[in-house]
Design an enzyme around this catalytic site. Structure first.
Site, PDB file in Angstrom:
ATOM      1  N   GLU A 154       0.831  -1.209   0.000  1.00  0.00           N
ATOM      2  CA  GLU A 154       0.000   0.000   0.000  1.00  0.00           C
ATOM      3  C   GLU A 154       0.864   1.257   0.000  1.00  0.00           C
ATOM      4  O   GLU A 154       0.547   2.249  -0.651  1.00  0.00           O
ATOM      5  CB  GLU A 154      -0.945  -0.019   1.204  1.00  0.00           C
ATOM      6  CG  GLU A 154      -2.006   1.043   1.136  1.00  0.00           C
ATOM      7  CD  GLU A 154      -3.376   0.581   1.583  1.00  0.00           C
ATOM      8  OE1 GLU A 154      -4.236   1.451   1.738  1.00  0.00           O
ATOM      9  OE2 GLU A 154      -3.597  -0.624   1.752  1.00  0.00           O
ATOM     10  N   ASP A 166      -4.582  -1.803   9.573  1.00  0.00           N
ATOM     11  CA  ASP A 166      -5.641  -2.446   8.800  1.00  0.00           C
ATOM     12  C   ASP A 166      -5.274  -3.874   8.438  1.00  0.00           C
ATOM     13  O   ASP A 166      -6.072  -4.807   8.603  1.00  0.00           O
ATOM     14  CB  ASP A 166      -5.916  -1.648   7.523  1.00  0.00           C
ATOM     15  CG  ASP A 166      -6.426  -0.247   7.813  1.00  0.00           C
ATOM     16  OD1 ASP A 166      -6.748   0.037   8.986  1.00  0.00           O
ATOM     17  OD2 ASP A 166      -6.487   0.564   6.878  1.00  0.00           O
TER      18      ASP A 166
END
Length: 376
Positions: A154, A166
């Site tokens: 990410e 997350d």
């Protein structure tokens, strides 16, 4: 959803997949923007998941498709993927673990995790593909290692400067529990929530205002935190306590100070929340949720009017506590509330949003659920 993933794979690629893996979205009870500051977070996996049907290939080609847009995106492991919409997430994970690759793959995704709602649909994609590739490539990585690789994808491929919360929640979640994560030591611990015996649920109030972590607001907040840490002489804001705030106020700009104050006080709220949950003190836990939202709205300035309204309506309806969840600038708020009040919460949210001229929100309960796993 498993059968839907298999059918989609067969339609897209013309043969049967080797297996199906899945990973949940996550809701964060408390601890927002603390992860990339090496602080504390308390998320949980939700009962909405992303599923990937996948088979290995003998060549280096990587193809991904989904029911999101019906397109098939293709690349290989020698080129960093760019400008391919949602496919950046799974192909980014493949790229960061390419050294363990034993060929390419075909993958088809289906999901019921709402996109852009602060429930980490991106991490669910990353963790589902991560656990699948870990198996077919026999990489031997732990769940925590796969989570960190998802974060790396990410950061480096998608370009979103997110922390590891997350992906860690999506990988390590357990039923009826939250994941307490120390983002400095990477130590993770399961925290029982015991919501069901109290007839409580976590309600999500999705404002339907989409956000994207790669947009500038998130990055600016992170840069402010890094600037504050440097000025205060610590490697990260984890190195500061509430007692350091008076000095921080005298040495930092007003904006940087308020960003720092949110992180420092939010870390303390996470620790206080764990103690409140252990003691069964839901009143104190609810007060901590509200204090967290107030800090995000005024010190970190990542809330929006729709999120503030959702929290206000939840408390008026009788919630134990409520706060926005996720990166901010849109998305969802959560409320810990009696299961019997869910219909009233939905009705009240819709009427309050309509009165303000906002789009209709979606209100639904989520259940703390198991992390990434092989389905078949």
């Amino acid at each position: 959803m498993i059968e839907k993933a298999v059918a989609g794979f067969e339609a897209a690629f013309g043969y049967e997949p080797l297996g199906v893996w899945s990973a949940p979205g996550r809701a964060n009870l408390i601890g927002e923007h603390t992860d990339y500051n090496e602080g504390f977070v308390l998320p949980f996996g939700i009962d909405k998941r992303t599923y990937v049907a996948l088979s290995p290939r003998e060549d280096a080609t990587c193809r991904v498709s989904s029911d999101i847009d019906g397109k098939t995106y293709e690349t290989d492991l020698t080129t960093i993927p760019t400008d391919i919409d949602w496919a950046l997430y799974p192909l980014g994970v493949a790229w960061v673990i390419r050294e363990w690759a034993k060929g390419g793959f075909d993958a088809f995704f289906v999901s019921d995790v709402p996109v852009g709602s602060g429930l980490s649909s991106s991490a669910a994609i990353e963790c589902a593909i991560g656990i699948a590739l870990n198996e077919i490539w026999d990489a031997g990585r732990t769940k925590q290692e796969i989570a960190l690789l998802g974060q790396k994808a990410e950061n480096q491929v998608v370009g979103a400067p997110t922390g590891m919360m997350d992906q860690t929640a999506s990988m390590l979640a357990e039923a009826d529990s939250a994941v307490f994560l120390d983002c400095q030591s990477l130590e993770a611990k399961s925290i029982p929530l015991n919501l069901e015996p109290r007839n409580l649920v976590v309600a999500v109030m999705d404002t339907q205002v989409a956000h994207r972590h790669s947009d500038g607001g998130y990055r600016v907040r992170r840069e402010s935190c890094e600037r504050g840490a440097k000025t205060m002489g610590v490697s990260s804001l984890r190195g500061l306590s509430v007692e350091d705030l008076p000095r921080a106020q005298s040495e930092l700009s007003d904006v940087d100070f308020r960003r720092v104050r949110h992180i420092v006080t939010e870390n303390q709220r996470v620790l206080d929340s764990i103690r409140a949950l252990a003691a069964g003190d839901m009143k104190q836990f609810g007060e901590l949720l509200l204090a967290s939202h107030d800090s995000m709205a005024h010190d970190f300035e990542i809330s929006i009017e729709e999120l503030d309204l959702a929290v206000e309506v939840a408390m008026r309806t009788g919630a134990v506590g409520s706060r926005m969840t996720g990166g901010g600038f849109g998305g969802a708020a959560i409320a810990v509330i009696d299961k019997g009040l869910l219909p009233a919460l939905e009705e009240n949210c819709k009427s309050a949003f309509a009165a303000k001229g906002y789009g209709e929100p979606k209100v639904f309960a989520v259940v703390p659920s198991e992390g990434a796993r092989k389905e078949r």
